[in-house]
Design an enzyme around this catalytic site. Sequence first.
Site, PDB file in Angstrom:
ATOM      1  N   GLU A 230     -31.043  -5.300 102.278  1.00 22.43           N
ATOM      2  CA  GLU A 230     -32.017  -5.659 101.239  1.00 22.43           C
ATOM      3  C   GLU A 230     -32.994  -4.535 100.907  1.00 22.43           C
ATOM      4  O   GLU A 230     -34.195  -4.767 100.731  1.00 22.43           O
ATOM      5  CB  GLU A 230     -32.769  -6.937 101.646  1.00 22.43           C
ATOM      6  CG  GLU A 230     -31.877  -8.153 101.716  1.00 22.43           C
ATOM      7  CD  GLU A 230     -32.623  -9.433 102.053  1.00 22.43           C
ATOM      8  OE1 GLU A 230     -33.870  -9.419 102.138  1.00 22.43           O
ATOM      9  OE2 GLU A 230     -31.954 -10.466 102.249  1.00 22.43           O
ATOM     10  N   GLU A 365     -25.494 -13.133 103.932  1.00 21.69           N
ATOM     11  CA  GLU A 365     -26.607 -14.064 104.186  1.00 21.69           C
ATOM     12  C   GLU A 365     -26.557 -15.156 103.132  1.00 21.69           C
ATOM     13  O   GLU A 365     -26.707 -14.879 101.939  1.00 21.69           O
ATOM     14  CB  GLU A 365     -27.972 -13.361 104.158  1.00 21.69           C
ATOM     15  CG  GLU A 365     -28.240 -12.469 105.350  1.00 21.69           C
ATOM     16  CD  GLU A 365     -29.670 -11.948 105.400  1.00 21.69           C
ATOM     17  OE1 GLU A 365     -30.586 -12.679 104.961  1.00 21.69           O
ATOM     18  OE2 GLU A 365     -29.865 -10.815 105.870  1.00 21.69           O
TER      19      GLU A 365
END
Length: 458
Positions: A230, A365
């Site tokens: 991320e 995720e």
Amino acid sequence: MAGINPYAGAGTATVPQVDATSTAQVLPKTLHPKILSSISLTLNPRLYATQEVVSDKLYSGFIEHLGRGIYGGIVDNPAAPSPAELLEAQDDGSKGTKGRLGWRKDVMKIIARDGELETPILRWPGGNFVSNYHWQDGIGPISERPKRIELAWLSTESNIFGTDEFIDYARALGVEPYLCLNMGTGTYEEALSWLEYCNGTGDTYWANLRRKNTGRDEPHNVKLWGLGNEIHGPWQVGHLSATDYTKKAARWAHGLRLVDPSIKLVSCGNQGNSDWDREVLQGLIGIVDYHSIHFYSMLGHERFSTVQGHDYEKNVFGPAAAERGIEICQSLIDLAKIERASNTYDWNNRDASVVSRPVKICYDEWNVWDEVKAPGSAGLEQAYDYTDALGVCAWLNVLVRKHEQVGIACIAQSVNVISPLMTSPNGLLFQITYYPLRLFAKYMKNGRLLNLGFSPEL
């Protein structure tokens, strides 16, 4: 983990009320039908909807140094120890194992490759945690490992559980290890050294240090490596622009493949539908094997919704946004391949071979998560209800429908942290979201989807 405010205390997040002057819509309750009409349908089985079989890799797991995910989750928690009969001891008194924490046998029984969830891959060490994690802190004698401030969730990391402990755990489970590199505060040299430590077979410093620490000659043989986590997000330590990340990732990928050409690399995406994803894929197509995207369907998004209320529907149907993200991401992969193969602006950068090279989505995720109920300061421990279970069912159906595009999917996370499994020092609790995951992991794999058309009887 996706971007949240990790500093918010439990119960401090609030959902704003909408006043009469707001542009937000409030849907009338009359939209809920009192009864559902019925109609006869004819089921028309035809050819296979997809050619590839549904991969078991859709049911992979993820553990992060967050809350009780590691300590108290997969291994014993020194602050709240479990009874010896619940643990598989790892400290045999030797220098290499002294101080190791015992494995939770009840958790292993569930997430092992031959366990109830039949987990094929386990991702570690993060998550947001990885962007300030230096792997050298977690090797060698445990008594000599430094404690570090942990910047993702503002905790202290003991480094008792590190690389060798994770690999031994993965081997015991029979799962494939998936490591994520620190592209926040980590360095290029540090990444190359970690790969050499894990996979090196020559007479070199890091390979020899692994042999010394483990007492074994064979390498850890880690094939899956994530190029950061991320990095697009401002919540991430060391976050970058898409342009800067792409340049950095391409450089790292080149060096990593010189150390071990057999590895598979995962680029860091956003949600699959953003300009970040487009630019990263344009720059890394032909270099990476997977493109990672993350999404959590959550009631916490109510704060940003233009339609207030209808929490049930949002929770159940939220994963539809992830399905659209997968479709857009696949289009961006195709576009990047086409442009690389037929670039009319840069003839020196044309490469037709990238078209045939598979690049799949790594949805490493995903989950249903309410950040109001489970903030970072509470270790993201959410008590799930029936609505959440329906949301997980929707997620699993999305992943199966899109299995030709999604090569790997990891539920976030495997234990205690927004998880189907919750532990106490003395036992294990199955949350309601555990049951659909178990059914899909057991039955929805290694077969082909049928093209089932539904039409009214005439």
